[in-house]
Design a protein around this motif. Structure first.
Motif: not given
Lengths: 272, 272
Positions: B59, B61, B63-64, B76, B88, B100, B102-103, B212-213, B215
């Motif tokens: 996923t 997101h 941001l800019r 991380e 992350e 950003r 997450l996987t 925006i997002e 997945t």
């Protein structure tokens, strides 16, 4: 009177961006708190930190098995803009991270762009012609506390396995409302997308279906009253499956969509 | 010879968990790098840090607005288990976080659980009966560099708007392969789910559709050759919409599913 859902997602601030919560056993399946409930709890903490009121999209990765009891929620505001604001939430139990979530918030009350909808709610018989009654245990006796949190009226063409008659189609549909009459809102929707039994059980699978990742989009503020929830699995491949949920409010508006990736473990093919 | 995709997702380690990359302009739409390409870049960095080889779910997101040019990827490792490992990734440009992710990774080569599939690939005419040619610019002249990265053969019932004939249905389907012959793999799939034009343009919308997002689930290792990609928008509500993509490999196996939440901005209703 505080509703069950609000009581069980209550948080108290302990430091900047840090909240304490109590994970309730009332949303358990067997001895495990439900994943949608945990994401709603994480979103409650995000709501406390972000300048916008509603989750538009939220993703949780489930890292370790949660337990009922104390939890700490750490919120990082990643970006706070005027239209969208993004946060990360980590849910810890006994200093171990159990869930990590990313979410972007906005304001569902101010949407003003165009609308063009290509699909209506699924065809449901009225509540009184659906299958009611709360299955607070699985056929094998496993307790399902979360089932006692809802009035559910199940579409009669779905959820055959509890009656020993799997439908052969991995779909579950139900009218759903909270048993204490609390009306839906975005956080309740983030929980309810994960509240129905796994559709895969209706193709003759039994086992445990732990969620790896769950993403939910909240698409509109829900009207009061019954929700229609429809969950489908189309692809069980090598033991992994998706569950797609759609939630429609009492006025026939799509209010939430979700997809989760889950793994079917302890599979035993049932006779049918 | 290094493929375009591999060259443009190359990373070099600069510190523990930190990688430098160069965001290429070859995957641009107008002057903005494609979101799927950026997520693939983030996953390349996650791959370097995790003990398992393939993204099962990822996923991002957004941001800019990203720009072509240097980027830093901070990884991380959230949890490294035997079956699943979660990371992350933060993508920064000029010290500002742009994306950003997450996987959760696993090993698609070792799946051994049950398979039960309820849907086949969409019905496509053969490549030679589809619409070919690379639309390297929008009808208004906006350059689309990413279109030059693929051979695409578009399902003739879809993508009417570039010919001035919107189909009225927000669906786009195409046979897709990388123009330099590089075969698909999980990272390429994570990019290709976002590579087709927005389906919403075929209901007469024009504008900009920032994600925006996003997945993506990678569900199997893809066979070499052409992919079939099908993207649908069913709910444009208040200016927000979902795009659901499914990707099928040359052997007819579902290899990826994705959903993104995007916003239609600068909307002008087209005449048709």
């Amino acid at each position: 009177m505080t509703s069950e859902f609000d009581a069980d997602t209550a948080i108290s601030r302990v430091a900047a961006g840090a909240y304490r919560a109590e994970v309730s056993s009332r949303w358990n399946v067997a001895d495990k708190p439900n994943g949608g409930y945990l994401l709603a709890l994480a979103l409650r903490a995000a709501t406390a930190e972000l300048p916008l009121p509603h989750p538009f999209t939220a993703t949780a990765h489930y890292l370790r098995a949660p337990v009922p009891g104390p939890a700490l929620l750490d919120v990082e505001v990643v970006r706070a803009g005027r239209t969208h604001a993004t946060a990360e939430v980590r849910l810890l139990q006994e200093d171990t991270e159990v869930l990590r979530a990313l979410t972007t918030f906005g304001d569902l009350g101010t949407l003003s762009g165009p609308t063009h909808v290509a699909a209506g709610p699924p065809d449901f018989p009225p509540v009184e012609e659906c299958l009611t009654g709360r299955a607070a245990a699985m056929p094998d006796g496993t307790p399902v506390a979360i089932a006692e949190r809802f009035d559910m009226a199940v579409h009669p063409d779905t959820l055959g396995w509890p009656r020993g008659q799997p439908t052969g189609s991995a779909q579950v549909g139900a009218w759903v409302r909270l048993v204490d009459g609390r009306d839906p809102d975005p956080l309740m929707l983030a929980m309810v997308v994960d509240a129905l039994p796994p559709p895969v059980f209706d193709i003759g699978a039994a086992g445990w279906v732990p969620t790896i990742e769950l993403t939910t989009h909240i698409r509109a503020l829900p009207a009061p009253g019954w929700l229609r929830v429809w969950v489908t699995t189309r692809f069980l491949q090598g033991g992994y499956l998706e569950e797609d949920a759609e939630v429609w409010d009492s006025e026939g508006i799509l209010v939430a969509q979700s997809r989760q990736l889950a793994r079917l473990t302890g599979w035993t093919q049932q006779q049918h």
